[in-house]
Design a protein around this motif. Structure first.
Motif, PDB file in Angstrom:
ATOM      1  N   ALA A   1       0.769  -0.970  -0.211  1.00 18.21           N
ATOM      2  CA  ALA A   1       0.097   0.436  -0.214  1.00 18.21           C
ATOM      3  C   ALA A   1       0.636   1.508  -0.146  1.00 18.21           C
ATOM      4  O   ALA A   1       1.905   0.875   0.349  1.00 18.21           O
ATOM      5  CB  ALA A   1      -0.429   0.198   1.410  1.00 18.21           C
ATOM      6  N   ASN A   2       0.493   1.577  -0.537  1.00 13.96           N
ATOM      7  CA  ASN A   2       1.234   4.267  -0.597  1.00 13.96           C
ATOM      8  C   ASN A   2       0.269   4.621   0.233  1.00 13.96           C
ATOM      9  O   ASN A   2      -0.953   4.940  -1.267  1.00 13.96           O
ATOM     10  CB  ASN A   2       1.535   4.002  -2.160  1.00 13.96           C
ATOM     11  CG  ASN A   2       2.654   3.583  -2.335  1.00 13.96           C
ATOM     12  OD1 ASN A   2       3.602   3.481  -2.256  1.00 13.96           O
ATOM     13  ND2 ASN A   2       2.709   2.400  -3.727  1.00 13.96           N
ATOM     14  N   VAL A   3       0.485   4.828   1.282  1.00 10.95           N
ATOM     15  CA  VAL A   3      -0.901   5.842   1.723  1.00 10.95           C
ATOM     16  C   VAL A   3      -0.712   7.654   1.215  1.00 10.95           C
ATOM     17  O   VAL A   3       0.715   7.940   1.433  1.00 10.95           O
ATOM     18  CB  VAL A   3      -0.943   6.294   3.440  1.00 10.95           C
ATOM     19  CG1 VAL A   3      -1.874   6.669   4.320  1.00 10.95           C
ATOM     20  CG2 VAL A   3      -1.326   4.664   3.458  1.00 10.95           C
ATOM     21  N   LEU A   4      -1.156   7.670   0.937  1.00  5.80           N
ATOM     22  CA  LEU A   4      -1.198   9.393   0.027  1.00  5.80           C
ATOM     23  C   LEU A   4      -1.308  10.671   1.106  1.00  5.80           C
ATOM     24  O   LEU A   4      -1.599  10.460   1.361  1.00  5.80           O
ATOM     25  CB  LEU A   4      -1.825   9.603  -0.809  1.00  5.80           C
ATOM     26  CG  LEU A   4      -2.095   8.732  -2.106  1.00  5.80           C
ATOM     27  CD1 LEU A   4      -2.962   9.339  -3.294  1.00  5.80           C
ATOM     28  CD2 LEU A   4      -0.903   8.421  -2.438  1.00  5.80           C
ATOM     29  N   ILE A   5       0.358  11.858   1.034  1.00 10.47           N
ATOM     30  CA  ILE A   5       0.370  12.119   2.124  1.00 10.47           C
ATOM     31  C   ILE A   5      -0.075  13.330   1.740  1.00 10.47           C
ATOM     32  O   ILE A   5      -0.453  14.443   2.057  1.00 10.47           O
ATOM     33  CB  ILE A   5       1.914  12.522   2.925  1.00 10.47           C
ATOM     34  CG1 ILE A   5       1.715  10.431   3.237  1.00 10.47           C
ATOM     35  CG2 ILE A   5       1.712  13.130   4.066  1.00 10.47           C
ATOM     36  CD1 ILE A   5       1.449  10.235   4.388  1.00 10.47           C
ATOM     37  N   SER A   6       0.497  13.967   0.614  1.00  5.96           N
ATOM     38  CA  SER A   6       0.234  15.669   0.123  1.00  5.96           C
ATOM     39  C   SER A   6       0.768  15.048  -1.605  1.00  5.96           C
ATOM     40  O   SER A   6       1.416  14.135  -1.597  1.00  5.96           O
ATOM     41  CB  SER A   6       1.249  16.423   0.439  1.00  5.96           C
ATOM     42  OG  SER A   6       3.046  15.543   0.321  1.00  5.96           O
ATOM     43  N   GLN A   7       0.367  16.375  -1.981  1.00  7.32           N
ATOM     44  CA  GLN A   7       0.495  16.468  -3.567  1.00  7.32           C
ATOM     45  C   GLN A   7       0.514  17.986  -4.374  1.00  7.32           C
ATOM     46  O   GLN A   7      -0.108  18.551  -3.964  1.00  7.32           O
ATOM     47  CB  GLN A   7      -1.158  16.193  -4.695  1.00  7.32           C
ATOM     48  CG  GLN A   7      -1.028  14.792  -4.224  1.00  7.32           C
ATOM     49  CD  GLN A   7      -2.466  13.844  -5.250  1.00  7.32           C
ATOM     50  OE1 GLN A   7      -3.843  14.377  -5.131  1.00  7.32           O
ATOM     51  NE2 GLN A   7      -2.365  13.392  -5.922  1.00  7.32           N
ATOM     52  N   ASN A   8       1.668  17.730  -4.737  1.00  2.17           N
ATOM     53  CA  ASN A   8       2.227  19.314  -5.549  1.00  2.17           C
ATOM     54  C   ASN A   8       2.138  19.051  -6.720  1.00  2.17           C
ATOM     55  O   ASN A   8       2.410  18.407  -7.974  1.00  2.17           O
ATOM     56  CB  ASN A   8       3.974  19.987  -5.157  1.00  2.17           C
ATOM     57  CG  ASN A   8       4.109  21.317  -4.920  1.00  2.17           C
ATOM     58  OD1 ASN A   8       3.424  21.498  -6.467  1.00  2.17           O
ATOM     59  ND2 ASN A   8       5.019  21.419  -4.425  1.00  2.17           N
ATOM     60  N   PRO A   9       1.377  19.552  -7.403  1.00  6.66           N
ATOM     61  CA  PRO A   9       1.353  19.257  -8.647  1.00  6.66           C
ATOM     62  C   PRO A   9       2.384  20.269  -9.872  1.00  6.66           C
ATOM     63  O   PRO A   9       2.618  20.221 -11.013  1.00  6.66           O
ATOM     64  CB  PRO A   9      -0.487  19.760  -9.582  1.00  6.66           C
ATOM     65  CG  PRO A   9      -0.363  21.143  -7.829  1.00  6.66           C
ATOM     66  CD  PRO A   9       0.619  20.579  -7.030  1.00  6.66           C
ATOM     67  N   LYS A  10       3.203  21.056  -8.931  1.00 11.10           N
ATOM     68  CA  LYS A  10       3.995  22.097  -9.880  1.00 11.10           C
ATOM     69  C   LYS A  10       5.168  22.177  -8.943  1.00 11.10           C
ATOM     70  O   LYS A  10       5.257  23.508  -8.236  1.00 11.10           O
ATOM     71  CB  LYS A  10       3.757  23.598 -10.008  1.00 11.10           C
ATOM     72  CG  LYS A  10       4.136  23.609 -11.130  1.00 11.10           C
ATOM     73  CD  LYS A  10       3.997  25.463 -11.725  1.00 11.10           C
ATOM     74  CE  LYS A  10       4.852  25.711 -12.921  1.00 11.10           C
ATOM     75  NZ  LYS A  10       4.433  27.083 -12.949  1.00 11.10           N
ATOM     76  N   ALA A  11       6.461  20.846  -8.664  1.00 16.55           N
ATOM     77  CA  ALA A  11       7.264  20.797  -8.043  1.00 16.55           C
ATOM     78  C   ALA A  11       8.538  21.358  -8.352  1.00 16.55           C
ATOM     79  O   ALA A  11       8.485  20.580  -9.195  1.00 16.55           O
ATOM     80  CB  ALA A  11       7.102  19.865  -6.816  1.00 16.55           C
ATOM     81  N   LEU A  12       9.432  22.225  -7.803  1.00 16.87           N
ATOM     82  CA  LEU A  12      10.872  22.551  -8.757  1.00 16.87           C
ATOM     83  C   LEU A  12      11.809  21.226  -8.416  1.00 16.87           C
ATOM     84  O   LEU A  12      12.096  20.888  -7.038  1.00 16.87           O
ATOM     85  CB  LEU A  12      10.926  23.177  -8.569  1.00 16.87           C
ATOM     86  CG  LEU A  12      12.493  24.261  -9.296  1.00 16.87           C
ATOM     87  CD1 LEU A  12      12.521  24.078 -10.317  1.00 16.87           C
ATOM     88  CD2 LEU A  12      13.151  25.160  -8.473  1.00 16.87           C
ATOM     89  N   THR A  13      12.106  20.732  -8.916  1.00 20.64           N
ATOM     90  CA  THR A  13      13.078  19.057  -7.999  1.00 20.64           C
ATOM     91  C   THR A  13      13.930  19.476  -9.136  1.00 20.64           C
ATOM     92  O   THR A  13      14.200  19.912 -10.796  1.00 20.64           O
ATOM     93  CB  THR A  13      12.208  17.714  -9.089  1.00 20.64           C
ATOM     94  OG1 THR A  13      11.899  17.992 -10.693  1.00 20.64           O
ATOM     95  CG2 THR A  13      11.129  17.780  -8.207  1.00 20.64           C
ATOM     96  N   ILE A  14      15.627  18.298  -8.452  1.00 23.29           N
ATOM     97  CA  ILE A  14      17.095  17.873  -9.289  1.00 23.29           C
ATOM     98  C   ILE A  14      17.005  16.744  -9.140  1.00 23.29           C
ATOM     99  O   ILE A  14      15.926  15.914  -8.050  1.00 23.29           O
ATOM    100  CB  ILE A  14      17.847  19.010  -9.104  1.00 23.29           C
ATOM    101  CG1 ILE A  14      17.663  18.663  -7.549  1.00 23.29           C
ATOM    102  CG2 ILE A  14      17.534  20.639  -9.052  1.00 23.29           C
ATOM    103  CD1 ILE A  14      18.960  18.954  -6.281  1.00 23.29           C
ATOM    104  N   PRO A  15      17.392  16.188  -9.965  1.00 21.35           N
ATOM    105  CA  PRO A  15      17.351  14.482  -9.389  1.00 21.35           C
ATOM    106  C   PRO A  15      18.716  14.673  -8.524  1.00 21.35           C
ATOM    107  O   PRO A  15      19.553  15.275  -8.335  1.00 21.35           O
ATOM    108  CB  PRO A  15      18.926  13.833 -10.936  1.00 21.35           C
ATOM    109  CG  PRO A  15      18.397  15.078 -11.449  1.00 21.35           C
ATOM    110  CD  PRO A  15      18.161  16.810 -11.565  1.00 21.35           C
TER     111      PRO A  15
END
Length: 364
Positions: free
Chosen positions: A301-315
């Motif tokens: 199972a994966n319990v969804l904690i939060s959702q960010n439709p536009k997050a700035l990410t780096i590898p």
């Protein structure tokens, strides 16, 4: 399996990079934070059917997988002790009823004695008042008067005593009847303990005893649960437990059903730590389809904690240490700076501060 925090990401904008030597720029992506947990599926209204007395299982009326109604007879035990006790209680109860009935020999004997005493009292009364009248006219001796008076009083007292004896006997027989009725009801209930019935409508998931086997008092005979309602019992790692909240969405994969995905919501959070595996128990209720009718199916199972439709990410491979990166300055030189991190997974790190989507970073 030790639980870990996972972050699921979906690409929104393409990564603006050319080669590792030229560096890459942070990219905006949809980032969903989730906590991984392992668990099992269990039926609702689960209970074990326990024996209420010692005996040998002589009849098994159901099998595993069978659906049963509320109050349905499932098993029968045999024991000589309750049968003998029940027969004795039945005999005493019937005798107590007979003793208090209108045709009771005990009461009839007392009633006959009372009638005879009243007859004697009437005779003694007539004789006493006759002699008394003669004595007052000096036609009878004082000895005759006193003798008849004594006989009259004696017979009157005898009537009163026999009336009290009859009342006392009736009261005693009534108490004995109530006690016998109570013992009879108790023995009847005890006999019911050897006929095991379902508490609620359910499905037989497991039977622990076979016909011919000895069953002890308070020993489980079968496992019963809802045939249509199920829930997920998850084990959440201690490090992720504080992120759990009621109502959180849960995505569940059941390997037994071709890895089909199910949806659920967190319904209960248990505050006690399981010291064996350092996890907390968290339950979730299915919101749509559910793999009902089975007991103990293993799930991920994966319990969804939060959702960010536009997050700035780096590898993640571009991180230097825990929170630093090498960035290209305006003069073309490389400089190590610290960034403010957010969510991260095995591949990506969310950048909360220190970089923009125009920045160029390099692998350390």
């Amino acid at each position: 399996m030790k639980t870990n925090t996972l972050y699921l990401a979906t690409l929104i904008f393409s990564v603006s990079c050319s080669s590792e030597n030229e560096g890459t720029s942070p990219t905006y992506m949809e980032l969903t934070e989730a906590v991984y947990a392992s668990g099992n599926v269990y039926p609702r209204n689960e209970y074990k059917l326990f024996a209420q007395g010692d005996g040998v299982l002589i009849r098994q009326l159901v099998t595993e997988g069978e659906t049963v109604a509320k109050g349905q007879l499932l098993f029968e035990l045999e024991s000589n002790v309750p049968d003998a006790r029940s027969q004795a209680a039945t005999n005493i109860y019937r005798q107590s009823e007979a003793n208090l009935a209108a045709s009771s020999p005990v009461l009839k004997e007392l009633e006959v004695q009372l009638r005879n005493a009243r007859t004697r009292q009437e005779n003694d009364s007539v004789n006493f008042f006759r002699i008394k009248g003669l004595y007052e006219k000096n036609a009878a001796s004082k000895a005759d008067f006193e003798r008849t008076e004594l006989a009259y009083r004696s017979s009157r007292n005898d009537v009163a005593a026999r009336q009290q004896a009859l009342i006392r006997t009736k009261n005693q027989l009534y108490v004995e009847l109530q006690n016998a009725r109570s013992q009879y009801a108790s023995s009847t209930d005890d006999a019911k303990n050897y006929r095991l019935r379902s508490y609620e409508e359910g499905k037989i998931y497991e039977i622990y005893k076979q016909p011919g086997e000895l069953v002890r008092r308070a020993e489980a005979v079968a496992l019963v649960g809802s045939p249509t309602k199920a829930y997920v019992q998850m084990a959440v790692d201690e490090s992720d437990f504080t992120k759990m909240k009621l109502g959180q969405k849960v995505m569940i994969k059941v390997d037994a059903f071709d890895q089909k995905m199910y949806e659920a919501v967190v319904s209960k959070i248990y505050p006690k730590l399981n010291k064996l595996d350092q996890t907390f128990r968290v339950d979730a209720d299915f919101t749509g389809d559910a793999p009902d009718g089975y007991y103990g199916l293993t799930v991920e199972a994966n319990v969804l904690i939060s959702q960010n439709p536009k997050a700035l990410t780096i590898p993640k491979t571009y991180l230097y240490g825990a929170d630093s990166v090498w960035v290209k300055e305006e003069n073309g030189e490389k400089k190590k700076i610290k960034i403010q991190k957010g969510a991260e997974n095995l591949d990506l790190v969310e950048v909360k501060g220190g970089l923009t989507d125009k920045s160029i970073i390099f692998k350390p």
